[in-house]
Design a protein around this motif. Sequence first.
Motif, PDB file in Angstrom:
ATOM      1  N   GLN A 322       0.826  -1.213   0.000  1.00 55.26           N
ATOM      2  CA  GLN A 322       0.000   0.000   0.000  1.00 55.26           C
ATOM      3  C   GLN A 322       0.857   1.260   0.000  1.00 55.26           C
ATOM      4  N   ALA A 323       1.951   1.249   0.747  1.00 51.85           N
ATOM      5  CA  ALA A 323       2.831   2.421   0.797  1.00 51.85           C
ATOM      6  C   ALA A 323       3.467   2.676  -0.566  1.00 51.85           C
ATOM      7  N   ILE A 324       3.875   1.596  -1.238  1.00 53.51           N
ATOM      8  CA  ILE A 324       4.482   1.737  -2.565  1.00 53.51           C
ATOM      9  C   ILE A 324       3.453   2.261  -3.566  1.00 53.51           C
ATOM     10  N   ASP A 375     -15.767  26.047 -13.578  1.00 48.34           N
ATOM     11  CA  ASP A 375     -15.304  25.177 -14.664  1.00 48.34           C
ATOM     12  C   ASP A 375     -13.899  24.647 -14.378  1.00 48.34           C
ATOM     13  N   VAL A 376     -13.038  25.524 -13.853  1.00 48.38           N
ATOM     14  CA  VAL A 376     -11.673  25.111 -13.519  1.00 48.38           C
ATOM     15  C   VAL A 376     -11.702  24.051 -12.424  1.00 48.38           C
ATOM     16  N   VAL A 377     -12.517  24.283 -11.394  1.00 53.70           N
ATOM     17  CA  VAL A 377     -12.595  23.334 -10.276  1.00 53.70           C
ATOM     18  C   VAL A 377     -13.159  21.998 -10.743  1.00 53.70           C
ATOM     19  N   TYR A 378     -14.238  22.047 -11.516  1.00 50.08           N
ATOM     20  CA  TYR A 378     -14.887  20.809 -11.981  1.00 50.08           C
ATOM     21  C   TYR A 378     -13.940  19.989 -12.853  1.00 50.08           C
ATOM     22  N   ASN A 379     -13.345  20.634 -13.847  1.00 49.55           N
ATOM     23  CA  ASN A 379     -12.432  19.907 -14.736  1.00 49.55           C
ATOM     24  C   ASN A 379     -11.166  19.478 -14.006  1.00 49.55           C
ATOM     25  N   GLY A 380     -10.710  20.315 -13.056  1.00 51.15           N
ATOM     26  CA  GLY A 380      -9.532  19.955 -12.270  1.00 51.15           C
ATOM     27  C   GLY A 380      -9.774  18.717 -11.425  1.00 51.15           C
ATOM     28  N   LEU A 381     -10.942  18.646 -10.778  1.00 55.30           N
ATOM     29  CA  LEU A 381     -11.274  17.466  -9.980  1.00 55.30           C
ATOM     30  C   LEU A 381     -11.379  16.224 -10.861  1.00 55.30           C
ATOM     31  N   ALA A 382     -11.984  16.391 -12.034  1.00 53.45           N
ATOM     32  CA  ALA A 382     -12.093  15.257 -12.954  1.00 53.45           C
ATOM     33  C   ALA A 382     -10.715  14.743 -13.356  1.00 53.45           C
ATOM     34  N   LEU A 383      -9.785  15.672 -13.624  1.00 55.27           N
ATOM     35  CA  LEU A 383      -8.431  15.272 -14.014  1.00 55.27           C
ATOM     36  C   LEU A 383      -7.686  14.640 -12.841  1.00 55.27           C
ATOM     37  N   LEU A 384      -7.896  15.156 -11.630  1.00 54.77           N
ATOM     38  CA  LEU A 384      -7.238  14.586 -10.452  1.00 54.77           C
ATOM     39  C   LEU A 384      -7.740  13.172 -10.177  1.00 54.77           C
ATOM     40  N   ILE A 385      -9.038  12.964 -10.298  1.00 51.10           N
ATOM     41  CA  ILE A 385      -9.595  11.621 -10.097  1.00 51.10           C
ATOM     42  C   ILE A 385      -9.055  10.654 -11.148  1.00 51.10           C
ATOM     43  N   THR A 386      -8.997  11.131 -12.397  1.00 51.01           N
ATOM     44  CA  THR A 386      -8.447  10.306 -13.473  1.00 51.01           C
ATOM     45  C   THR A 386      -6.983   9.968 -13.204  1.00 51.01           C
ATOM     46  N   SER A 387      -6.229  10.955 -12.734  1.00 50.56           N
ATOM     47  CA  SER A 387      -4.812  10.745 -12.432  1.00 50.56           C
ATOM     48  C   SER A 387      -4.643   9.763 -11.278  1.00 50.56           C
ATOM     49  N   PHE A 388      -5.523   9.865 -10.284  1.00 52.82           N
ATOM     50  CA  PHE A 388      -5.467   8.947  -9.146  1.00 52.82           C
ATOM     51  C   PHE A 388      -5.630   7.503  -9.615  1.00 52.82           C
ATOM     52  N   ILE A 389      -6.631   7.281 -10.457  1.00 52.55           N
ATOM     53  CA  ILE A 389      -6.893   5.929 -10.949  1.00 52.55           C
ATOM     54  C   ILE A 389      -5.751   5.456 -11.844  1.00 52.55           C
ATOM     55  N   SER A 390      -5.267   6.357 -12.710  1.00 47.93           N
ATOM     56  CA  SER A 390      -4.204   5.999 -13.651  1.00 47.93           C
ATOM     57  C   SER A 390      -2.882   5.752 -12.946  1.00 47.93           C
ATOM     58  N   GLY A 391      -2.690   6.346 -11.769  1.00 51.27           N
ATOM     59  CA  GLY A 391      -1.478   6.094 -10.991  1.00 51.27           C
ATOM     60  C   GLY A 391      -1.578   4.836 -10.161  1.00 51.27           C
ATOM     61  N   PHE A 392      -2.768   4.527  -9.707  1.00 48.09           N
ATOM     62  CA  PHE A 392      -2.957   3.370  -8.833  1.00 48.09           C
ATOM     63  C   PHE A 392      -2.886   2.050  -9.596  1.00 48.09           C
ATOM     64  N   ILE A 393      -3.551   1.955 -10.744  1.00 51.07           N
ATOM     65  CA  ILE A 393      -3.663   0.672 -11.456  1.00 51.07           C
ATOM     66  C   ILE A 393      -2.296   0.088 -11.835  1.00 51.07           C
ATOM     67  N   PRO A 394      -1.401   0.847 -12.510  1.00 52.45           N
ATOM     68  CA  PRO A 394      -0.102   0.234 -12.859  1.00 52.45           C
ATOM     69  C   PRO A 394       0.738  -0.113 -11.635  1.00 52.45           C
ATOM     70  N   ALA A 395       0.677   0.717 -10.576  1.00 54.29           N
ATOM     71  CA  ALA A 395       1.430   0.408  -9.356  1.00 54.29           C
ATOM     72  C   ALA A 395       0.901  -0.872  -8.708  1.00 54.29           C
ATOM     73  N   TRP A 396      -0.410  -1.033  -8.726  1.00 52.03           N
ATOM     74  CA  TRP A 396      -1.022  -2.233  -8.146  1.00 52.03           C
ATOM     75  C   TRP A 396      -0.650  -3.474  -8.947  1.00 52.03           C
ATOM     76  N   LEU A 397      -0.624  -3.334 -10.276  1.00 52.40           N
ATOM     77  CA  LEU A 397      -0.266  -4.470 -11.119  1.00 52.40           C
ATOM     78  C   LEU A 397       1.148  -4.955 -10.839  1.00 52.40           C
ATOM     79  N   VAL A 398       2.069  -4.049 -10.557  1.00 51.13           N
ATOM     80  CA  VAL A 398       3.472  -4.419 -10.315  1.00 51.13           C
ATOM     81  C   VAL A 398       3.667  -4.931  -8.894  1.00 51.13           C
ATOM     82  N   THR A 399       3.067  -4.257  -7.917  1.00 49.80           N
ATOM     83  CA  THR A 399       3.292  -4.647  -6.518  1.00 49.80           C
ATOM     84  C   THR A 399       2.618  -5.973  -6.153  1.00 49.80           C
ATOM     85  N   LYS A 400       1.636  -6.410  -6.918  1.00 50.97           N
ATOM     86  CA  LYS A 400       0.962  -7.669  -6.577  1.00 50.97           C
ATOM     87  C   LYS A 400       1.804  -8.889  -6.978  1.00 50.97           C
TER      88      LYS A 400
END
Length: 410
Positions: A322-324, A375-400
Amino acid sequence: MAIRDIRRNNPWTTALIILVISLTFFNMLFLSGILLGFANAAIGTYPQYYSGDVFIIPTTDKTSIEDTNTIVSIIRTLPTVKAISVRETASGLLEYNYQNKLRPTDLSESASGTAAGVDPIAEDKMSHLSTSMVAGSYLSPTDADDIIIGSNLIKKYATVRGAVLAVGSKVLQTADVGSRVRLTINGAQKEVTIKGVFTTNSVFVDSRIYMTESAFREMTQNQGLNSNEIAVRLTPNASQEEAKEYIIKNLPKNEDVIVETSREALPSSIYSIIQALGKLGNLVGAIALMVSAVTIFIVIYVNAITRRKFIGILKGIGISSQAIEISYIFQALFYAVAGISISTLFIMGLLKPYVDLHPLNFASINASLSIGVADVVYNGLALLITSFISGFIPAWLVTKQNTLDAILGR
């Protein structure tokens, strides 16, 4: 761990990743903003100069608004009413240099439009049409033999303020302010003087011929008091729906008229375009999010794969998976926050103020960037959520993966 990994990365690689995210966020804001700005501009000119906030016209089986004075009296009792313009309309034909025709069959300069008889003062209070004059001057109540015309009817002013001359349209080729022209309405003809030319960037208004109500009635020999249009301007922030309901509720014969809000009064063609632009903006934003997600996923996945042995060692010495994973999520969020910040500063600090001062002209409509903080806040949150998911999936695939296999590179 995230900070150390970012510091150890090639600075040019980090800068390139941030640039891609910046361009992605810029694409999300700019394209949707300009499409929405175009739609708002198209809507804005219509209620501003034509329909007002509430628009009243006769039903299709009626030629005029019956008992107009009673309806106007009811509208004046509305607490939020600010101005009312009562118009009589009919098809009009302008001709110039018709005296020089050698034969009756010869064609003179001519232009067709909608002639509107108005109270110049009331019309200006409702639409502020006088502010759109590009030549000459606005009508006064005593101008019995003068008219003002839209720029779409006269060639010299067809490109003023971005007005576009429609392909195949008939216009007055050489006439100008001060020219004497012949006006024909319902078979009645009268020589009038062009007192002024206006441009509103609305094709519906810029093809109109305005004259005083008394002159219009005299030409058409209309002794009745009925009108063809009533445009109502409300006080700022007043509810158009509530005003519409109030008018309909108090009308003695509301089945003989159509009462619409400014949006309902929009022609179906404009409304369809606005809907299409909205869907296009959403599509562009979705594609931009997908591009951002793929970019961050590839970056994090490649980074994690190339450091798989190091990740295995970290797990071997007791660092939790989880830390990784969280460290790689922080890296993805760092790229997203940096890209969002750079694009926001550029768009809101430089581009938007510039476009507000120098609007982009599309098909005679001056569009600005319709981008707000929300508009900035809405699109920014959407991009942050997308980035969160896109960062988690590859890290999870490797650490498992099995720790020993990762350390041995198997």
